[in-house]
Design a protein around this motif. Structure first.
Motif, PDB file in Angstrom:
ATOM      1  N   ALA A 105       5.633  -8.718  -0.462  1.00 14.94           N
ATOM      2  CA  ALA A 105       4.592  -8.255   0.458  1.00 14.94           C
ATOM      3  C   ALA A 105       3.201  -8.590  -0.070  1.00 14.94           C
ATOM      4  O   ALA A 105       2.297  -8.943   0.700  1.00 14.94           O
ATOM      5  N   VAL A 106       3.032  -8.490  -1.381  1.00 15.71           N
ATOM      6  CA  VAL A 106       1.740  -8.835  -1.998  1.00 15.71           C
ATOM      7  C   VAL A 106       1.408 -10.304  -1.757  1.00 15.71           C
ATOM      8  O   VAL A 106       0.275 -10.650  -1.415  1.00 15.71           O
ATOM      9  N   SER A 148      -9.501 -10.542  -2.665  1.00 14.89           N
ATOM     10  CA  SER A 148      -8.251 -10.869  -1.969  1.00 14.89           C
ATOM     11  C   SER A 148      -7.043 -10.350  -2.733  1.00 14.89           C
ATOM     12  O   SER A 148      -6.126  -9.749  -2.147  1.00 14.89           O
ATOM     13  N   TRP A 149      -7.032 -10.563  -4.050  1.00 12.44           N
ATOM     14  CA  TRP A 149      -5.893 -10.108  -4.855  1.00 12.44           C
ATOM     15  C   TRP A 149      -5.880  -8.589  -5.016  1.00 12.44           C
ATOM     16  O   TRP A 149      -4.807  -7.968  -4.978  1.00 12.44           O
ATOM     17  N   LEU A 150      -7.048  -7.974  -5.185  1.00 11.02           N
ATOM     18  CA  LEU A 150      -7.107  -6.520  -5.324  1.00 11.02           C
ATOM     19  C   LEU A 150      -6.623  -5.820  -4.060  1.00 11.02           C
ATOM     20  O   LEU A 150      -5.871  -4.843  -4.125  1.00 11.02           O
ATOM     21  N   LEU A 156      -0.686  -2.759  -0.609  1.00 12.12           N
ATOM     22  CA  LEU A 156       0.776  -2.755  -0.450  1.00 12.12           C
ATOM     23  C   LEU A 156       1.460  -1.741  -1.354  1.00 12.12           C
ATOM     24  O   LEU A 156       2.651  -1.451  -1.169  1.00 12.12           O
ATOM     25  N   LEU A 157       0.735  -1.192  -2.331  1.00  8.68           N
ATOM     26  CA  LEU A 157       1.343  -0.238  -3.253  1.00  8.68           C
ATOM     27  C   LEU A 157       1.764   1.040  -2.535  1.00  8.68           C
ATOM     28  O   LEU A 157       2.869   1.551  -2.750  1.00  8.68           O
ATOM     29  N   ALA A 199       2.617   0.646   7.909  1.00  7.25           N
ATOM     30  CA  ALA A 199       2.768  -0.787   8.135  1.00  7.25           C
ATOM     31  C   ALA A 199       1.802  -1.270   9.219  1.00  7.25           C
ATOM     32  O   ALA A 199       1.212  -2.354   9.101  1.00  7.25           O
ATOM     33  N   LEU A 200       1.627  -0.452  10.261  1.00  7.38           N
ATOM     34  CA  LEU A 200       0.685  -0.798  11.325  1.00  7.38           C
ATOM     35  C   LEU A 200      -0.744  -0.784  10.798  1.00  7.38           C
ATOM     36  O   LEU A 200      -1.544  -1.681  11.108  1.00  7.38           O
TER      37      LEU A 200
END
Length: 310
Positions: A105-106, A148-150, A156-157, A199-200
């Motif tokens: 997901a990440v 972007s990475w953070l 997603l955590l 998720a939404l």
């Protein structure tokens, strides 16, 4: 009765592609080739950009991050898929399954955000070329990459923690080749309304909004390109963003087919094929698209080979 921290399942069984078991050797060989080429292609992009001073520009810097995301994604999925093909079915622990879902997901999230950042870079380069170097400086590039990475790892955590706290009471069979969101959701016997709401909430900033921003960027880009006086200028301008546009088209079209379009009536085999496209095939096509159609990459590769040989 509190179900949130109880699980009676310690491992899941991944069925993979059962219909391809008659072609086990061929499937295994093709996946190994694709995986090897994906790693080599994306590592080559990272190496060339690091080696060549001509490639140390914002566009190629973002491209290295896209390559890192592709390497992470395919490494999260393919090794376990190969194990499933060899053994006809695969087993993965509960913790391993949730961990695979998180990193997958990440990479999905980071890919969407990086493609959006790259579209902004192309917008500035074509629509505002005189101020491009001033706006898209190294400091802004690094900030956009870090953000972007953070966002990907932090956003997603919470979704993954909620997924891990669901009660899975059986069956433990996942009719897929990896631990994806929908197959896991179908196996839970807990109330999944909170997870679906999360998720939404996550889907808006990492999928819908990036897609809209990319569309808007290209609307302006196309308008500027069409106003250029000569065909040569229009062709040159379009060539600077054609690779990115191709990647965006492939990636988002498969994502929408899996997660946005209605899945009712859609066979599990078709769903697996779409998943295979963006988890295995797309990470391979990115280096091909950006390398074979890019003169700067070809020149950097030739210089790098000459340096190694000499």
């Amino acid at each position: 009765m509190q179900e949130s921290n109880i699980t009676s399942i310690t491992e899941f069984i991944l069925l993979g592609f059962q219909s391809l078991q008659r072609f086990k050797a061929i499937s295994l060989f093709i996946l190994l080739v694709i995986y090897s080429m994906t790693l080599c292609g994306n590592l080559l992009i990272i190496t060339l950009v690091s080696y060549s001073k001509n490639l140390q520009t914002p566009m190629y810097l973002f491209l290295t991050q896209l390559s890192m995301s592709d390497i992470m994604q395919t490494t999260t999925i393919v090794p376990n898929m190969l194990h499933t093909i060899v053994n006809e079915v695969g087993t993965i622990s509960f913790v391993g399954c949730i961990t695979q879902f998180y990193f997958f997901a990440v990479t999905e999230c980071s890919e969407c955000l990086l493609l959006t950042v790259m579209s902004y870079d192309r917008y500035l380069a074509i629509c505002n070329p005189l101020r491009y170097n001033c706006i898209m400086n190294s400091a802004l590039c690094i900030k956009l990459i870090i953000i972007s990475w953070l966002i990907s790892f932090s956003l997603l955590l919470s979704d993954t923690v909620t997924m891990g706290l669901l009660h899975f009471c059986g069956p433990q069979i996942i009719d897929h080749f990896f631990c994806d969101y929908l197959p896991l959701l179908e196996l839970s016997c807990s109330d999944t309304s909170l997870l679906q709401l999360e998720a939404l909430f996550i889907g808006l900033p990492v999928l819908i909004l990036p897609f809209i921003l990319i569309i808007v960027s290209y609307v302006y880009i196309i308008q500027v390109i069409l106003r250029l006086p000569s065909f040569t200028e229009r062709q040159k301008a379009f060539s600077t963003c054609s690779s990115h546009l191709t990647t965006v088209s492939i990636y988002f079209s498969t994502l929408f087919c899996i997660y946005i379009l209605p899945t009712r009536g859609q066979s599990r085999s078709i769903s697996k094929v779409f998943s295979l496209l963006y988890t295995v095939v797309t990470p391979l096509t990115n280096p091909i698209i950006y390398s074979l159609r890019n003169k700067d990459m070809k020149k950097a590769f030739e210089k790098y080979i000459c340096k190694i040989i000499i």
